[in-house]
Design a protein around this motif. Sequence first.
Motif, PDB file in Angstrom:
ATOM      1  N   LEU A   1      89.209  86.665   4.945  1.00  0.00           N
ATOM      2  CA  LEU A   1      88.778  85.370   5.995  1.00  0.00           C
ATOM      3  C   LEU A   1      87.227  85.163   5.511  1.00  0.00           C
ATOM      4  O   LEU A   1      87.072  84.060   5.537  1.00  0.00           O
ATOM      5  N   ASN A   2      86.401  85.936   5.001  1.00  0.00           N
ATOM      6  CA  ASN A   2      84.943  85.591   4.450  1.00  0.00           C
ATOM      7  C   ASN A   2      85.311  84.231   3.354  1.00  0.00           C
ATOM      8  O   ASN A   2      84.495  83.286   3.578  1.00  0.00           O
TER       9      ASN A   2
ATOM     10  N   GLN B   1      85.698  76.638   3.692  1.00  0.00           N
ATOM     11  CA  GLN B   1      85.662  75.603   4.583  1.00  0.00           C
ATOM     12  C   GLN B   1      84.148  75.079   4.793  1.00  0.00           C
ATOM     13  O   GLN B   1      83.986  73.855   5.069  1.00  0.00           O
TER      14      GLN B   1
ATOM     15  N   MET C   1      86.314  81.073   5.107  1.00  0.00           N
ATOM     16  CA  MET C   1      85.434  80.510   5.969  1.00  0.00           C
ATOM     17  C   MET C   1      84.321  80.066   5.112  1.00  0.00           C
ATOM     18  O   MET C   1      83.721  78.743   5.114  1.00  0.00           O
TER      19      MET C   1
END
Length: 68
Positions: free
Chosen positions: A3-4, A10, A7
């Motif tokens: 997830l890191n 993005q 993110m």
Amino acid sequence: MDLNSIMGAQLSQLQHTVSLSMMKMVQATQTASATVMLQDFVQAQQGVQQAAQAAPHPTAGNVIDVSV
């Protein structure tokens, strides 16, 4: 992918998009300023030409000074 990293990717894309948007805004502002400056320059030149035609030199062409 965790997830890191998603993110982070993005966030990087968002920063790039914002910087491009800011660059376009600055470029548009500079273009508008340059256009205004050019228009003012043209008006100033026209004013100088009109002033030169309206008030000729008082002795231009009347007296010729020749030294031998």
